[in-house]
Design a protein around this motif. Structure first.
Motif, PDB file in Angstrom:
ATOM      1  N   MET A   1     -21.045  44.449 -18.404  1.00  0.00           N
ATOM      2  CA  MET A   1     -19.660  44.725 -18.080  1.00  0.00           C
ATOM      3  C   MET A   1     -19.471  46.199 -17.704  1.00  0.00           C
ATOM      4  N   LEU A   2     -20.204  47.079 -18.362  1.00  0.00           N
ATOM      5  CA  LEU A   2     -20.087  48.498 -18.014  1.00  0.00           C
ATOM      6  C   LEU A   2     -20.605  48.767 -16.603  1.00  0.00           C
ATOM      7  N   ILE A   3     -21.621  47.999 -16.186  1.00  0.00           N
ATOM      8  CA  ILE A   3     -22.139  48.156 -14.821  1.00  0.00           C
ATOM      9  C   ILE A   3     -21.073  47.760 -13.810  1.00  0.00           C
ATOM     10  N   ALA A   4     -20.352  46.695 -14.091  1.00  0.00           N
ATOM     11  CA  ALA A   4     -19.281  46.255 -13.196  1.00  0.00           C
ATOM     12  C   ALA A   4     -18.165  47.293 -13.128  1.00  0.00           C
ATOM     13  N   LEU A   5     -17.805  47.855 -14.273  1.00  0.00           N
ATOM     14  CA  LEU A   5     -16.760  48.887 -14.281  1.00  0.00           C
ATOM     15  C   LEU A   5     -17.217  50.139 -13.532  1.00  0.00           C
ATOM     16  N   GLY A   6     -18.470  50.510 -13.704  1.00  0.00           N
ATOM     17  CA  GLY A   6     -18.994  51.679 -13.005  1.00  0.00           C
ATOM     18  C   GLY A   6     -19.017  51.481 -11.498  1.00  0.00           C
ATOM     19  N   VAL A  38      -9.290  51.911 -19.459  1.00  0.00           N
ATOM     20  CA  VAL A  38      -9.413  50.456 -19.307  1.00  0.00           C
ATOM     21  C   VAL A  38     -10.580  49.939 -20.142  1.00  0.00           C
ATOM     22  N   ALA A  39     -11.712  50.637 -20.106  1.00  0.00           N
ATOM     23  CA  ALA A  39     -12.896  50.195 -20.859  1.00  0.00           C
ATOM     24  C   ALA A  39     -12.633  50.211 -22.356  1.00  0.00           C
ATOM     25  N   VAL A  40     -11.977  51.240 -22.853  1.00  0.00           N
ATOM     26  CA  VAL A  40     -11.678  51.322 -24.282  1.00  0.00           C
ATOM     27  C   VAL A  40     -10.593  50.315 -24.657  1.00  0.00           C
ATOM     28  N   ALA A  45     -15.956  49.369 -24.203  1.00  0.00           N
ATOM     29  CA  ALA A  45     -16.561  50.583 -24.763  1.00  0.00           C
ATOM     30  C   ALA A  45     -15.776  50.973 -26.016  1.00  0.00           C
ATOM     31  N   ARG A  46     -16.422  51.712 -26.879  1.00  0.00           N
ATOM     32  CA  ARG A  46     -15.751  52.183 -28.092  1.00  0.00           C
ATOM     33  C   ARG A  46     -15.311  53.620 -27.908  1.00  0.00           C
TER      34      ARG A  46
END
Length: 52
Positions: A1-6, A38-40, A45-46
């Motif tokens: 998911m972090l790859i998609a957000l990046g 958005v991630a937090v 993400a924490r």
């Protein structure tokens, strides 16, 4: 998911710069800040732990 957000962050950044909707300096500040919130907010993400 972090790859998609990046990847989405890079795409949004490039779109805003190339379409001249935001100045590059402002985009360099606002886009990562928005995506970090958005991630937090979604739990992907924490948030950093508070130090004592």
């Amino acid at each position: 998911m972090l790859i998609a957000l990046g990847s989405a962050m890079i795409a949004v950044f490039m779109y805003l710069i190339l379409s001249k909707r935001l100045a590059p300096t402002l985009a360099l500040v606002l886009v990562p800040l928005t995506f970090a919130l958005v991630a937090v907010g979604t739990g992907v993400a924490r948030a950093p732990a508070k130090s004592r």
